[in-house]
Design a protein around this motif. Structure first.
Motif, short mmCIF file in Angstrom:
data_model
loop_
_atom_site.label_atom_id
_atom_site.label_comp_id
_atom_site.label_asym_id
_atom_site.label_seq_id
_atom_site.Cartn_x
_atom_site.Cartn_y
_atom_site.Cartn_z
N ALA A 261 37.07 36.10 50.44
CA ALA A 261 36.72 36.92 49.14
C ALA A 261 37.01 38.12 48.64
N ARG A 262 37.37 39.03 49.32
CA ARG A 262 39.21 39.82 48.70
C ARG A 262 40.14 39.04 48.05
N GLY A 263 40.19 38.48 49.10
CA GLY A 263 42.03 37.50 48.03
C GLY A 263 41.77 37.17 46.74
N ALA A 264 40.54 35.96 47.05
CA ALA A 264 40.33 35.76 45.44
C ALA A 264 40.24 36.75 44.71
N TYR A 265 39.09 37.13 44.84
CA TYR A 265 38.71 38.13 44.36
C TYR A 265 39.64 39.25 43.31
N GLU A 266 40.77 40.04 44.26
CA GLU A 266 41.87 40.08 43.37
C GLU A 266 43.32 39.95 42.48
N HIS A 267 43.44 38.37 43.16
CA HIS A 267 43.77 37.29 42.48
C HIS A 267 43.12 37.18 41.02
N ALA A 268 41.92 36.70 40.90
CA ALA A 268 41.55 36.85 39.39
C ALA A 268 41.52 37.88 38.89
N LEU A 269 41.23 38.99 39.42
CA LEU A 269 41.45 40.37 38.51
C LEU A 269 41.96 40.57 38.15
N ARG A 270 43.22 40.52 38.68
CA ARG A 270 44.73 40.66 38.34
C ARG A 270 45.15 39.32 37.19
N TYR A 271 44.79 38.51 36.93
CA TYR A 271 44.64 37.72 36.35
C TYR A 271 43.67 37.67 35.12
N ALA A 272 42.94 38.24 35.30
CA ALA A 272 42.16 39.05 33.66
C ALA A 272 42.64 39.71 33.39
N GLU A 273 43.14 40.80 34.28
CA GLU A 273 44.28 41.62 33.04
C GLU A 273 45.07 41.31 32.19
N GLY A 274 46.19 40.21 32.53
CA GLY A 274 46.37 39.98 31.50
C GLY A 274 46.22 38.77 31.42
N ARG A 275 44.94 38.45 31.05
CA ARG A 275 45.01 37.24 29.96
C ARG A 275 43.97 37.73 29.03
N GLU A 276 44.46 36.76 27.71
CA GLU A 276 43.95 36.77 26.72
C GLU A 276 43.34 35.79 25.40
N GLN A 277 42.52 36.26 25.40
CA GLN A 277 41.60 35.03 24.67
C GLN A 277 41.12 35.63 24.04
N PHE A 278 40.89 35.41 22.11
CA PHE A 278 40.15 35.27 20.70
C PHE A 278 41.16 37.02 20.79
N GLY A 279 42.02 36.84 21.10
CA GLY A 279 42.71 37.97 20.24
C GLY A 279 42.79 39.69 21.01
N ARG A 280 42.50 39.33 23.29
CA ARG A 280 41.57 40.21 23.23
C ARG A 280 41.67 40.15 25.00
N PRO A 281 42.06 40.91 25.83
CA PRO A 281 42.30 41.05 27.09
C PRO A 281 40.67 40.63 27.39
N ILE A 282 40.52 39.44 28.00
CA ILE A 282 39.47 39.19 29.09
C ILE A 282 38.79 39.37 29.99
#
Length: 391
Positions: A261-282
């Motif tokens: 669970a931690r591995g999936a969470y940490e990868h998803a969190l790092r992804y979210a930190e670098g992902r932008e939609q509608f002109g802002r970080p998700i």
């Protein structure tokens, strides 16, 4: 030294002393730098990365909770956190280590004679000899205590083993395979060590798995395998002895679920930190933060449950129902968490390059092995109500 990760929200690593925290961080660093860059390729091909074994051996954590005969002699809490750390990096590697250091070495420590421990355990601790644990059969998983069909027949100073085993991790390449069989005269469940290359022993890797693809699970056939009396585990004389091993390792599987669970969470969190939609970080969206909260809550609740189970194990108070509660609850929450991690990443979550899809798939195996949710729930229910609903 690798800093603590943010998913340790309640600072459980602080329960370890400084030396054990350093050991834990060495495991984390190995998984981040040596395993993560290559594991997707092995997972895709369904092959085990044997070249990583020397590096795993150098970590010195095989059979961590056991003392003597070359074993580290650390706490069950440390051993559990190590299992979590392996699984945080990759559940297949965690399973390989759990089979070798937990099931195989644990059986040796709990059920072998002094001579047998001296003969096998030091080399297993150094990972010069790799172990496997053969209990589950093609037709018997949850009911194996009563349905065990593999037989052992005494013939002078030898035993003749006949039967089949299935889903045996490491079984096709292990140097030592612990086989549980029923004495055809007394009906007692006995344990035997079958060495690699023994005539009559054959193992074929199971193909086309959708989970833990880098783990080599074998279908084993025992066709009149002869094992000397000296290789019968002298302290394994009933299924209760088998259950002693499973009680200890079941907590380790619960920790592995937290790690997945931690591995999936940490990868998803790092992804979210670098992902932008509608002109802002998700990460600034309410629905994303709600998913982060849900995942972190599951991880934190499961980790604290596992930590207490390990503390009970360290003071000799762990009961079957404690281990079953930890395993069942943690795997249920793991399943939710990896799904939410995939959801947070949208369609990109199913691409193996983003890692989360591997954790989603691997979670399905962790959810079922070493006791299904259904059986573990009934073990807890029996302890609470005093009534057995297992049959």
């Amino acid at each position: 030294m690798t800093p603590p990760v943010t998913s340790d929200f309640y600072e459980l690593e602080a329960l370890l002393d400084d030396a054990d925290r350093e050991r834990l961080y060495r495991v984390r660093d190995f998984m981040d730098t040596r395993v993560q860059p290559v594991i997707n390729d092995y997972w895709t091909r369904g092959e085990f990365p044997h070249e990583l074994v020397p590096g795993l051996a150098e970590l010195g954590v095989a059979g961590a909770q056991y003392s003597g005969y070359g074993s580290p002699g650390r706490s069950s809490l440390f051993d559990g956190m190590v299992a979590m750390e392996f699984s945080r990096g990759d559940p297949s590697i965690a399973t390989f280590m759990g089979v070798h250091g937990g099931l195989a070495m644990g059986t040796m420590h709990l059920c072998a004679s002094e001579e047998q421990k001296e003969r096998w355990l030091p080399a297993m601790a150094r990972m010069e000899l790799i172990g496997a644990f053969g209990l589950t059969e093609p037709e018997h998983g949850s009911d194996v205590a009563r349905g065990l069909q593999t037989t052992a027949r005494r013939d002078g100073d030898e035993w003749v083993l006949t039967g089949e085993k299935k889903w045996i991790g490491n079984g096709s390449f292990a140097d030592l395979v612990i086989i549980w069989a029923r004495d055809d005269r007394t009906d007692a469940v006995l344990g035997f060590v079958v060495e690699k290359g023994t005539p009559g022993y054959s193992a074929v890797d199971l193909k086309d798995k959708i989970a833990l693809r880098a783990v080599q699970n074998a279908h084993i056939t025992l066709d009149g395998v002869r094992v000397p009396e000296a290789d019968r585990l002298q302290g394994a004389n009933s299924f209760r002895d088998t259950a002693r091993v499973l009680r200890a390792t079941r907590v380790g599987v619960a920790w592995s679920a937290v790690g997945c669970a931690r591995g999936a969470y940490e990868h998803a969190l790092r992804y979210a930190e670098g992902r932008e939609q509608f002109g802002r970080p998700i990460t600034g969206f309410q629905l994303v933060q709600d998913l982060v909260f849900r995942m972190l809550g599951n991880i934190t609740a499961s980790a604290t449950l596992c930590a207490r189970a390990s503390q009970l194990q360290d003071c000799g108070r762990l009961r079957d129902e404690h281990a079953s509660m930890a395993k069942a609850y943690s795997t249920m929450r793991m399943r939710e968490t990896v799904g939410w991690a995939r959801e947070l990443m949208g369609g990109n979550g199913i691409l193996l390059e983003n890692h989360v899809g591997r954790f989603v798939a691997d979670a399905e195996a962790i959810y079922s092995y070493e006791g299904t949710r259904e059986v573990n729930s009934l073990i807890v229910g029996r302890a609470v109500t005093g009534e057995s609903a297992l049959v």
